[in-house]
Motif scaffolding. Structure first.
Motif, PDB file in Angstrom:
ATOM      1  N   TYR A   1       0.849  -1.196   0.000  1.00 14.89           N
ATOM      2  CA  TYR A   1       0.000   0.000   0.000  1.00 14.89           C
ATOM      3  C   TYR A   1       0.880   1.240   0.000  1.00 14.89           C
ATOM      4  CZ  TYR A   1      -3.374   3.500   1.651  1.00 14.89           C
ATOM      5  OH  TYR A   1      -4.163   4.616   1.772  1.00 14.89           O
ATOM      6  N   THR A   2       0.508   2.220  -0.824  1.00 13.31           N
ATOM      7  CA  THR A   2       1.214   3.499  -0.854  1.00 13.31           C
ATOM      8  C   THR A   2       0.193   4.620  -0.976  1.00 13.31           C
ATOM      9  OG1 THR A   2       3.063   2.469  -2.054  1.00 13.31           O
ATOM     10  CG2 THR A   2       2.983   4.865  -2.032  1.00 13.31           C
ATOM     11  N   GLN A   3       0.432   5.695  -0.238  1.00 13.04           N
ATOM     12  CA  GLN A   3      -0.368   6.912  -0.392  1.00 13.04           C
ATOM     13  C   GLN A   3       0.588   8.087  -0.455  1.00 13.04           C
ATOM     14  OE1 GLN A   3      -3.768   7.352   2.222  1.00 13.04           O
ATOM     15  NE2 GLN A   3      -3.601   9.583   2.182  1.00 13.04           N
ATOM     16  N   GLN A   4       0.396   8.929  -1.452  1.00 16.17           N
ATOM     17  CA  GLN A   4       1.324  10.041  -1.650  1.00 16.17           C
ATOM     18  C   GLN A   4       0.555  11.294  -2.049  1.00 16.17           C
ATOM     19  OE1 GLN A   4       4.857   8.897  -3.759  1.00 16.17           O
ATOM     20  NE2 GLN A   4       5.213  10.956  -4.581  1.00 16.17           N
ATOM     21  N   HIS A   5       0.994  12.441  -1.537  1.00 16.51           N
ATOM     22  CA  HIS A   5       0.349  13.709  -1.871  1.00 16.51           C
ATOM     23  C   HIS A   5       1.108  14.384  -3.003  1.00 16.51           C
ATOM     24  CE1 HIS A   5      -2.200  17.169  -1.240  1.00 16.51           C
ATOM     25  NE2 HIS A   5      -1.138  17.950  -1.237  1.00 16.51           N
ATOM     26  N   PHE A   6       0.359  14.789  -4.034  1.00 21.23           N
ATOM     27  CA  PHE A   6       0.917  15.530  -5.162  1.00 21.23           C
ATOM     28  C   PHE A   6       0.212  16.887  -5.202  1.00 21.23           C
ATOM     29  CE2 PHE A   6       1.424  11.058  -6.218  1.00 21.23           C
ATOM     30  CZ  PHE A   6       2.700  10.989  -6.745  1.00 21.23           C
ATOM     31  N   PRO A   7       0.810  17.940  -4.644  1.00 24.77           N
ATOM     32  CA  PRO A   7       0.129  19.237  -4.543  1.00 24.77           C
ATOM     33  C   PRO A   7      -0.447  19.706  -5.880  1.00 24.77           C
ATOM     34  CG  PRO A   7       2.196  19.274  -3.340  1.00 24.77           C
ATOM     35  CD  PRO A   7       2.179  17.988  -4.103  1.00 24.77           C
ATOM     36  N   LEU A   8      -1.680  20.177  -5.828  1.00 24.67           N
ATOM     37  CA  LEU A   8      -2.354  20.598  -7.050  1.00 24.67           C
ATOM     38  C   LEU A   8      -1.625  21.763  -7.709  1.00 24.67           C
ATOM     39  CD1 LEU A   8      -6.075  20.375  -5.873  1.00 24.67           C
ATOM     40  CD2 LEU A   8      -4.817  18.720  -7.257  1.00 24.67           C
ATOM     41  N   ASN A   9      -1.034  22.652  -6.908  1.00 23.73           N
ATOM     42  CA  ASN A   9      -0.358  23.805  -7.508  1.00 23.73           C
ATOM     43  C   ASN A   9       0.907  23.413  -8.262  1.00 23.73           C
ATOM     44  OD1 ASN A   9       1.354  23.260  -5.396  1.00 23.73           O
ATOM     45  ND2 ASN A   9       1.114  25.218  -4.357  1.00 23.73           N
ATOM     46  N   GLU A  10       1.428  22.219  -8.000  1.00 28.15           N
ATOM     47  CA  GLU A  10       2.601  21.740  -8.736  1.00 28.15           C
ATOM     48  C   GLU A  10       2.216  21.066 -10.056  1.00 28.15           C
ATOM     49  OE1 GLU A  10       5.037  19.287  -6.280  1.00 28.15           O
ATOM     50  OE2 GLU A  10       5.346  20.850  -4.756  1.00 28.15           O
ATOM     51  N   ARG A  11       0.903  20.974 -10.320  1.00 27.10           N
ATOM     52  CA  ARG A  11       0.429  20.357 -11.563  1.00 27.10           C
ATOM     53  C   ARG A  11      -0.161  21.381 -12.527  1.00 27.10           C
ATOM     54  NH1 ARG A  11      -3.382  15.668  -9.479  1.00 27.10           N
ATOM     55  NH2 ARG A  11      -2.854  16.023  -7.293  1.00 27.10           N
ATOM     56  N   LYS A  12      -0.165  22.650 -12.138  1.00 27.24           N
ATOM     57  CA  LYS A  12      -0.742  23.672 -12.992  1.00 27.24           C
ATOM     58  C   LYS A  12       0.155  23.924 -14.200  1.00 27.24           C
ATOM     59  CE  LYS A  12      -3.384  26.091  -9.438  1.00 27.24           C
ATOM     60  NZ  LYS A  12      -3.608  27.382  -8.717  1.00 27.24           N
ATOM     61  N   GLY A  13      -0.373  23.639 -15.378  1.00 31.61           N
ATOM     62  CA  GLY A  13       0.348  23.893 -16.614  1.00 31.61           C
ATOM     63  C   GLY A  13       1.462  22.920 -16.927  1.00 31.61           C
ATOM     64  N   VAL A  14       1.588  21.855 -16.126  1.00 30.03           N
ATOM     65  CA  VAL A  14       2.605  20.835 -16.388  1.00 30.03           C
ATOM     66  C   VAL A  14       2.001  19.450 -16.194  1.00 30.03           C
ATOM     67  CG1 VAL A  14       4.514  22.318 -15.673  1.00 30.03           C
ATOM     68  CG2 VAL A  14       3.417  20.817 -14.004  1.00 30.03           C
ATOM     69  N   LEU A  15       2.583  18.474 -16.847  1.00 31.52           N
ATOM     70  CA  LEU A  15       2.182  17.084 -16.653  1.00 31.52           C
ATOM     71  C   LEU A  15       3.036  16.492 -15.542  1.00 31.52           C
ATOM     72  CD1 LEU A  15       1.746  16.034 -20.366  1.00 31.52           C
ATOM     73  CD2 LEU A  15      -0.025  15.818 -18.612  1.00 31.52           C
ATOM     74  N   LYS A  16       2.401  16.148 -14.438  1.00 29.42           N
ATOM     75  CA  LYS A  16       3.094  15.573 -13.284  1.00 29.42           C
ATOM     76  C   LYS A  16       2.909  14.061 -13.296  1.00 29.42           C
ATOM     77  CE  LYS A  16       5.095  15.374  -9.210  1.00 29.42           C
ATOM     78  NZ  LYS A  16       6.541  15.649  -9.052  1.00 29.42           N
ATOM     79  N   LEU A  17       4.028  13.341 -13.246  1.00 28.11           N
ATOM     80  CA  LEU A  17       3.969  11.882 -13.239  1.00 28.11           C
ATOM     81  C   LEU A  17       3.552  11.393 -11.852  1.00 28.11           C
ATOM     82  CD1 LEU A  17       4.440   9.256 -14.842  1.00 28.11           C
ATOM     83  CD2 LEU A  17       6.821   9.327 -14.080  1.00 28.11           C
ATOM     84  N   LEU A  18       2.462  10.608 -11.797  1.00 28.20           N
ATOM     85  CA  LEU A  18       1.951  10.083 -10.536  1.00 28.20           C
ATOM     86  C   LEU A  18       2.265   8.604 -10.338  1.00 28.20           C
ATOM     87  CD1 LEU A  18      -1.688  11.573 -10.677  1.00 28.20           C
ATOM     88  CD2 LEU A  18       0.399  12.663  -9.832  1.00 28.20           C
ATOM     89  N   ILE A  19       2.150   7.823 -11.411  1.00 30.39           N
ATOM     90  CA  ILE A  19       2.282   6.365 -11.350  1.00 30.39           C
ATOM     91  C   ILE A  19       3.228   5.902 -12.445  1.00 30.39           C
ATOM     92  CG2 ILE A  19       1.054   4.169 -11.667  1.00 30.39           C
ATOM     93  CD1 ILE A  19       0.255   5.475  -9.078  1.00 30.39           C
ATOM     94  N   SER A  20       4.140   4.986 -12.102  1.00 38.19           N
ATOM     95  CA  SER A  20       5.069   4.440 -13.081  1.00 38.19           C
ATOM     96  C   SER A  20       5.467   3.031 -12.658  1.00 38.19           C
ATOM     97  CB  SER A  20       6.320   5.326 -13.175  1.00 38.19           C
ATOM     98  OG  SER A  20       7.099   5.203 -11.989  1.00 38.19           O
ATOM     99  N   PRO A  21       6.170   2.289 -13.520  1.00 36.16           N
ATOM    100  CA  PRO A  21       6.638   0.963 -13.112  1.00 36.16           C
ATOM    101  C   PRO A  21       7.816   1.002 -12.139  1.00 36.16           C
ATOM    102  CG  PRO A  21       6.478   1.136 -15.520  1.00 36.16           C
ATOM    103  CD  PRO A  21       6.381   2.523 -14.964  1.00 36.16           C
TER     104      PRO A  21
END
Length: 233
Positions: A130-150
């Motif tokens: 199990y993993t839970q991680q916070h990705f701040p919304l302001n860090e995703r404005k106008g950019v593609l933020k990678l959330l999940i990968s292999p």
């Protein structure tokens, strides 16, 4: 090539406490033309009533991602995890050899709105995690933020599967471009708002499959929150 799946074409499940919209066949909704894309098997757009939720149930051999759009979701599982998932949080559960969990809306007054995403694993019978991680919304404005990968690259959550999941928030007129490989499939889901994807206007709940495109261009129309999946062929 572009293939659009409109929000109004999705399956629907009304259960009183739960309102669900199914992008792919799920539960009592079955459409052989929509069984998933590549290893992306489920995107359920769920709205859970106050003080309600999914009781304890089990899964095996699936990578399960929960993406909360509004409200809060309380998680408990047989691994001993217990947490509250909020907007900006991403939860990943690798079911592996088997895990039991429950998901509830802890609010007495507000609905919780979330996307439940299932990705088929590249390994069977792994130890559940199990993993839970916070990705701040302001860090995703106008950019593609990678959330999940292999492999957990770029600060993303590592999973036992071969897809990449990105998120972006676009104000009106803001654009972002994703370079697309000819060996991959791009699936874009509009979680909120409105956007134009490679010239196609899309609204919340709409999705588009892109194959053999040179790139994927996303442009916000009305405060769009967008998920982009880069998937193996």
């Amino acid at each position: 090539m572009k293939q659009i799946r409109r929000a109004t074409e999705r399956g629907i499940g009304h259960h009183g406490w739960l309102e669900s919209y199914y992008s792919f066949s799920f539960a009592n909704y079955y459409d052989p033309a929509h069984m998933g894309v590549s290893n992306l098997r489920v995107i359920n757009d769920d709205r859970i009533a106050p003080s309600a939720g999914f009781g304890t149930h089990s899964h095996r051999d699936m990578e399960i991602v929960t993406y909360v759009l509004d409200g809060e979701l309380e998680h408990k599982d047989s691994m001993g995890n217990g947490s509250i998932i909020r907007s900006g949080d991403v939860q990943r559960m690798s079911a592996g050899t088997g895990v039991a969990h429950s998901e509830y809306n802890p609010s007495d007054t507000n609905r919780v709105h979330l996307l439940q995403i299932w990705l088929q694993p590249n390994k069977q019978g792994v130890k559940p995690t199990y993993t839970q991680q916070h990705f701040p919304l302001n860090e995703r404005k106008g950019v593609l933020k990678l959330l999940i990968s292999p492999d957990g690259r770029e600060g993303s959550i590592a999973t036992h599967q071969e897809g990449l999941l990105y998120s972006t928030l676009l104000e009106k007129g803001a654009s972002v471009t994703y370079l697309q490989s000819s060996e991959r499939i791009v699936y874009v889901h509009i979680a909120k708002g409105e956007a134009v994807v490679n010239g196609e206007p899309l609204q919340a709940g709409d999705a588009i499959i892109l194959t053999d495109e040179l790139n994927t261009e996303l442009t916000g129309v009305n405060q769009a929150e967008i998920l982009l999946f880069d998937l193996p062929r």
